[in-house]
Design a protein around this motif. Structure first.
Motif, mmCIF file in Angstrom:
data_model
loop_
_atom_site.group_PDB
_atom_site.id
_atom_site.type_symbol
_atom_site.label_atom_id
_atom_site.label_comp_id
_atom_site.label_asym_id
_atom_site.label_seq_id
_atom_site.Cartn_x
_atom_site.Cartn_y
_atom_site.Cartn_z
ATOM 1 N N GLU A 33 -38.079 18.370 20.085
ATOM 2 C CA GLU A 33 -39.621 18.732 20.525
ATOM 3 C C GLU A 33 -39.602 20.273 19.867
ATOM 4 O O GLU A 33 -38.855 20.796 19.529
ATOM 5 C CB GLU A 33 -39.346 19.298 22.113
ATOM 6 N N VAL A 34 -40.961 20.203 19.189
ATOM 7 C CA VAL A 34 -41.463 21.566 18.814
ATOM 8 C C VAL A 34 -42.757 21.625 19.268
ATOM 9 O O VAL A 34 -43.501 21.048 19.228
ATOM 10 C CB VAL A 34 -41.383 21.458 17.061
ATOM 11 N N ALA A 35 -42.863 22.872 20.019
ATOM 12 C CA ALA A 35 -44.176 23.061 20.495
ATOM 13 C C ALA A 35 -44.229 24.884 20.500
ATOM 14 O O ALA A 35 -43.291 25.537 19.795
ATOM 15 C CB ALA A 35 -44.458 22.779 21.859
ATOM 16 N N SER A 36 -45.285 25.402 20.963
ATOM 17 C CA SER A 36 -45.409 26.973 20.590
ATOM 18 C C SER A 36 -44.552 27.633 21.517
ATOM 19 O O SER A 36 -44.208 28.518 21.097
ATOM 20 C CB SER A 36 -46.906 27.078 21.032
ATOM 21 N N LYS A 37 -44.154 27.088 22.595
ATOM 22 C CA LYS A 37 -43.190 27.806 23.454
ATOM 23 C C LYS A 37 -41.790 27.357 23.564
ATOM 24 O O LYS A 37 -40.823 28.082 23.965
ATOM 25 C CB LYS A 37 -43.832 27.664 24.754
ATOM 26 N N VAL A 38 -41.621 26.213 22.925
ATOM 27 C CA VAL A 38 -40.183 25.585 22.978
ATOM 28 C C VAL A 38 -39.838 24.859 21.727
ATOM 29 O O VAL A 38 -40.624 24.205 21.139
ATOM 30 C CB VAL A 38 -39.891 24.984 24.300
ATOM 31 N N VAL A 39 -38.598 24.981 21.501
ATOM 32 C CA VAL A 39 -38.059 24.105 19.979
ATOM 33 C C VAL A 39 -36.838 23.548 20.842
ATOM 34 O O VAL A 39 -35.802 24.163 21.228
ATOM 35 C CB VAL A 39 -37.664 24.941 18.968
ATOM 36 N N ARG A 40 -36.595 22.247 20.770
ATOM 37 C CA ARG A 40 -35.487 21.624 21.304
ATOM 38 C C ARG A 40 -34.664 20.721 20.183
ATOM 39 O O ARG A 40 -35.680 19.878 19.457
ATOM 40 C CB ARG A 40 -35.615 20.692 22.457
ATOM 41 N N LEU A 41 -33.447 20.912 20.160
ATOM 42 C CA LEU A 41 -32.903 20.046 19.014
ATOM 43 C C LEU A 41 -31.405 19.563 19.865
ATOM 44 O O LEU A 41 -31.211 20.045 20.920
ATOM 45 C CB LEU A 41 -32.224 20.610 17.778
ATOM 46 N N ARG A 42 -30.820 18.500 19.387
ATOM 47 C CA ARG A 42 -29.940 17.989 19.752
ATOM 48 C C ARG A 42 -28.734 17.509 18.830
ATOM 49 O O ARG A 42 -29.001 16.851 17.859
ATOM 50 C CB ARG A 42 -30.154 16.508 20.705
ATOM 51 N N LEU A 43 -27.550 18.099 18.706
ATOM 52 C CA LEU A 43 -26.517 17.873 18.291
ATOM 53 C C LEU A 43 -25.682 16.716 18.607
ATOM 54 O O LEU A 43 -25.046 16.671 19.623
ATOM 55 C CB LEU A 43 -25.538 19.120 18.049
ATOM 56 N N GLU A 44 -25.773 15.535 17.823
ATOM 57 C CA GLU A 44 -25.330 14.173 18.307
ATOM 58 C C GLU A 44 -23.775 14.048 17.834
ATOM 59 O O GLU A 44 -23.071 13.442 18.776
ATOM 60 C CB GLU A 44 -26.297 12.898 17.817
ATOM 61 N N ARG A 45 -23.598 14.492 16.773
ATOM 62 C CA ARG A 45 -21.958 14.565 16.207
ATOM 63 C C ARG A 45 -21.887 15.399 15.361
ATOM 64 O O ARG A 45 -22.704 15.885 14.508
ATOM 65 C CB ARG A 45 -21.770 13.239 15.995
ATOM 66 N N GLY A 46 -20.442 15.725 14.947
ATOM 67 C CA GLY A 46 -20.023 16.623 14.141
ATOM 68 C C GLY A 46 -20.449 18.111 14.345
ATOM 69 O O GLY A 46 -20.397 18.782 15.370
ATOM 70 N N GLY A 47 -20.973 19.018 13.412
ATOM 71 C CA GLY A 47 -21.478 20.402 13.749
ATOM 72 C C GLY A 47 -22.494 20.776 12.838
ATOM 73 O O GLY A 47 -23.129 20.233 11.922
ATOM 74 N N ALA A 48 -22.872 21.884 13.115
ATOM 75 C CA ALA A 48 -24.168 22.529 12.392
ATOM 76 C C ALA A 48 -24.196 24.013 12.613
ATOM 77 O O ALA A 48 -23.568 24.380 13.600
ATOM 78 C CB ALA A 48 -25.570 21.858 12.763
ATOM 79 N N ARG A 49 -24.894 24.821 11.717
ATOM 80 C CA ARG A 49 -25.155 26.105 11.859
ATOM 81 C C ARG A 49 -26.660 26.466 11.986
ATOM 82 O O ARG A 49 -27.164 25.808 11.088
ATOM 83 C CB ARG A 49 -24.458 26.783 10.747
ATOM 84 N N PHE A 50 -27.031 27.165 13.018
ATOM 85 C CA PHE A 50 -28.217 27.287 13.278
ATOM 86 C C PHE A 50 -28.832 28.894 12.921
ATOM 87 O O PHE A 50 -28.146 29.744 13.384
ATOM 88 C CB PHE A 50 -28.849 26.993 14.697
ATOM 89 N N GLN A 51 -29.811 29.064 12.253
ATOM 90 C CA GLN A 51 -30.226 30.509 12.254
ATOM 91 C C GLN A 51 -31.641 30.349 12.488
ATOM 92 O O GLN A 51 -32.780 29.869 12.233
ATOM 93 C CB GLN A 51 -30.362 30.694 10.641
ATOM 94 N N VAL A 52 -31.907 31.186 13.904
ATOM 95 C CA VAL A 52 -33.070 30.944 14.711
ATOM 96 C C VAL A 52 -34.000 32.149 14.442
ATOM 97 O O VAL A 52 -33.280 33.402 14.683
ATOM 98 C CB VAL A 52 -32.747 30.939 16.095
ATOM 99 N N SER A 53 -35.054 32.073 14.013
ATOM 100 C CA SER A 53 -36.163 33.221 13.808
ATOM 101 C C SER A 53 -36.576 33.936 15.236
ATOM 102 O O SER A 53 -36.383 33.364 16.446
ATOM 103 C CB SER A 53 -37.257 32.651 13.460
ATOM 104 N N ARG A 54 -36.506 35.177 15.163
ATOM 105 C CA ARG A 54 -36.652 36.119 16.445
ATOM 106 C C ARG A 54 -38.079 35.821 16.945
ATOM 107 O O ARG A 54 -39.108 36.479 16.341
ATOM 108 C CB ARG A 54 -36.453 37.390 16.139
ATOM 109 N N ARG A 55 -38.040 35.099 18.188
ATOM 110 C CA ARG A 55 -39.614 34.879 18.537
ATOM 111 C C ARG A 55 -39.434 35.026 20.122
ATOM 112 O O ARG A 55 -39.159 34.035 20.730
ATOM 113 C CB ARG A 55 -40.492 33.709 18.243
#
Lengths: 186, 389
Positions: B121-143
């Protein structure tokens, strides 16, 4: 004393999409923004890749043909999803009819399950889809939107074109039928 | 009935993430071309005044979506607003998957080609992701007005402008915060991590060894639910149905000596599975085995008995009892030779005999697999286990 009359503002202009045409770049951006979501919803509703592909294509062809509606709707994604749900309903009804006539091919739900899925999840999903095949299309859609696509109750009502109470009733009806099939054991 | 519904909903919630979602970027691009082609064709037909049904026209169009193959290139769903892979940062290294940029200014980078993140989901008030397997590094903008959430199995991480990494291993996830703060939640608990903190969640209920505890930064707090003096405490069954396995396990142990009637593990498949899950998913696999063995001993004819045998086999493998694991996997096939688990069980039997050092038995099982499943999805893996190195 001032005797000015209050100024009456003209009514706010209503946005009308009549006569609008999409430039090609606009539509491509729209497609890139929403195609995967629509594809995901269609696949979860239908359980079959080929039917989901058809729905996705139909949804965006419809959008391309109605640039005016695109400009008017408040939420593009919600509108596209509603179209997808209606197309899925048609496909499910057709599938049920073909099934009654013995003309439906045996479903292969393996294709919609991630190969990396653990066996327990694979077993459960196959049983769910097989059980859903026995439900009336309206009940199946409402339940699938809620529990397979993860939509809110309000979104289910919107996409199914019914009231919130009706959406809840359909979901509950499907849930009861599924529990009888799936409820005991795994 | 309400509990059963809740449990089914919980199991479905876990299982539905395994439904294939969006196709890959190549399929998206083909799909777009297909839509334009179809639209042009229909406009031409309308102009020609054709009476062909639109449904028939769609049926003639070639399939657009490529079927994802096992082991395909990194699964990166950039659906909602992210760019297609050809638009991502070209300066990323040749071997690592390129970072993905989201429209809100955040980015994430997969740790490996086997890792998989889905943007849900990506909307003005919320962003949702799902890590299904493995790994990931997230850099989240400040809002401050937007919530950024990443779910990883039962673990959910919410951030407000930060850099963090997730690594998923089954039902547990390691959360490491490099900058900012994140809130991490799991069934039965939550904690806030700051820059420099890291930990595995849900937390391991057993206390860490003394030497490790001293060097670890404080990473976990799992506040117990407040006592409810006016209501009976939830049964282990209710806790397990909610997914609070650690608490369910604790409740089972606390009442094991003198259980109230409602706390007893009933001799039915549902209760036995729940008790097994409470032990297994709270990090006590050995204690799950007796419940599964009870299912097989007293409910061998139940449709779920093969799943009990399969789960038992996995537990034995995890505990190093490879021969017992092979026997359990063989029992899956004996109970349901043509069932959905039969193929996986035979592949696992090869693995178990191989680990037990029983080369002849492993080769026999592998030959059986190749004969029964010549296009099996685990054929390569099975062959690799028995071929001489």
């Amino acid at each position: 004393m001032s005797s000015e009359r209050p100024v009456r503002k003209p009514p706010a202009a209503r946005v009308s999409g009549a006569g609008l045409r999409l430039v090609p770049g606009d539509f491509d951006r729209l497609y890139r923004a929403h195609a995967a979501h629509i594809g995901s919803v269609a696949l979860r509703l239908l359980g079959r890749r080929d039917e989901a592909d058809d729905v996705v294509q139909e949804v965006f062809v419809a959008a391309l043909d109605q640039p005016g509606r695109l400009a008017e709707v408040q939420s593009t994604e919600a509108w596209l999803t509603t179209i997808a749900v209606r197309l899925a309903l048609r496909k499910l009804r057709r599938r049920r009819l073909l099934g009654l006539l013995g003309l439906n091919r045996a479903p292969d739900y393996e294709e919609v399950i991630d190969p990396a899925a653990p066996p327990e999840a694979r077993v459960l999903l196959k049983r769910v889809y097989q059980a859903l095949d026995a439900l009336p299309a309206g009940l199946r859609l409402a339940w699938s939107l809620r529990h397979l696509a993860g939509e809110s109750l309000e979104a289910v009502a919107l996409h199914c074109g019914c009231s919130l109470a009706t959406a809840k009733r359909r979901i509950a009806g499907a849930a009861q039928a599924l529990e009888e099939v799936l409820g005991d054991g795994r | 009935m309400a509990d059963e519904r809740q449990e089914l909903a919980r199991r479905l919630e876990e299982a539905r993430q395994w439904v294939r979602s969006a196709p890959d970027a190549q399929a998206l691009a083909s799909g777009l071309a297909g839509v334009h082609r179809t639209a042009r064709r229909r406009r031409a037909l309308r102009r020609a005044g054709s009476g062909l049904a639109l449904v028939a026209l769609v049926a003639l169009v070639a399939g657009l979506w490529l079927r994802a193959r096992p082991g395909a290139s990194p699964s990166v769903d950039v659906a909602q607003t992210g760019p297609l892979p050809e638009q991502v940062d070209p300066s990323s290294g040749p071997t690592a998957p390129p970072p993905v940029h989201l429209d809100d200014g955040s980015t994430y980078a997969l740790a490996s080609n086997e890792s998989r993140v889905v943007v849900t989901e990506v909307a003005s008030k919320v962003v949702r992701l799902r890590l299904e397997r493995g790994g990931a590094r997230f850099q989240v903008s400040r809002r401050p007005e937007r919530q950024f959430q990443v779910s990883s199995g039962p673990v959910e991480v919410s951030v407000l402008g930060t850099v963090f990494a997730l690594e998923r291993d089954g039902d547990r996830t390691r959360v490491r915060v490099e900058a900012g703060r994140v809130r991490t939640r799991w069934p039965g608990g939550e904690t806030v991590l700051e820059a420099g903190d890291e930990g595995w969640y849900p937390p391991d209920p057993s206390p860490p060894p003394a030497t490790e505890a001293a060097s670890e930064a404080p990473t976990e707090q799992s506040p117990r639910p407040p006592p409810r003096p006016h209501k009976p405490s939830p049964t282990w069954r209710e806790l397990a149905q909610r997914g609070a396995y650690r608490q369910a396990y604790d409740a089972l142990r606390a009442t094991s000596k003198a259980p109230e009637p409602r706390q007893r593990v009933r001799d039915d498949v549902r209760d036995l599975f729940l008790a097994a899950d409470s032990a297994r998913l709270s990090g006590h696999p050995a204690e799950a085995a007796p419940y599964l063995e009870s299912i097989l001993a007293r409910h061998g004819g139940h449709p779920s008995a093969p799943l009990a045998a399969f789960t038992l086999g996995r537990i034995h493998l995890q505990l190093g009892a490879s021969a017992a694991a092979a026997a359990a996997f063989a029992q899956v096939r004996a109970l349901s030779p043509a069932g959905e688990l039969a193929e996986d069980a035979l592949a696992r039997e090869v693995e178990a005999w191989s680990r037990a050092g029983e080369a002849l038995k492993a080769r026999a099982a592998a030959a059986d697999y190749a004969r029964r499943y010549p296009d099996g999805r685990r054929l390569d893996e099975v062959r690799a286990r028995v071929e001489p190195h």
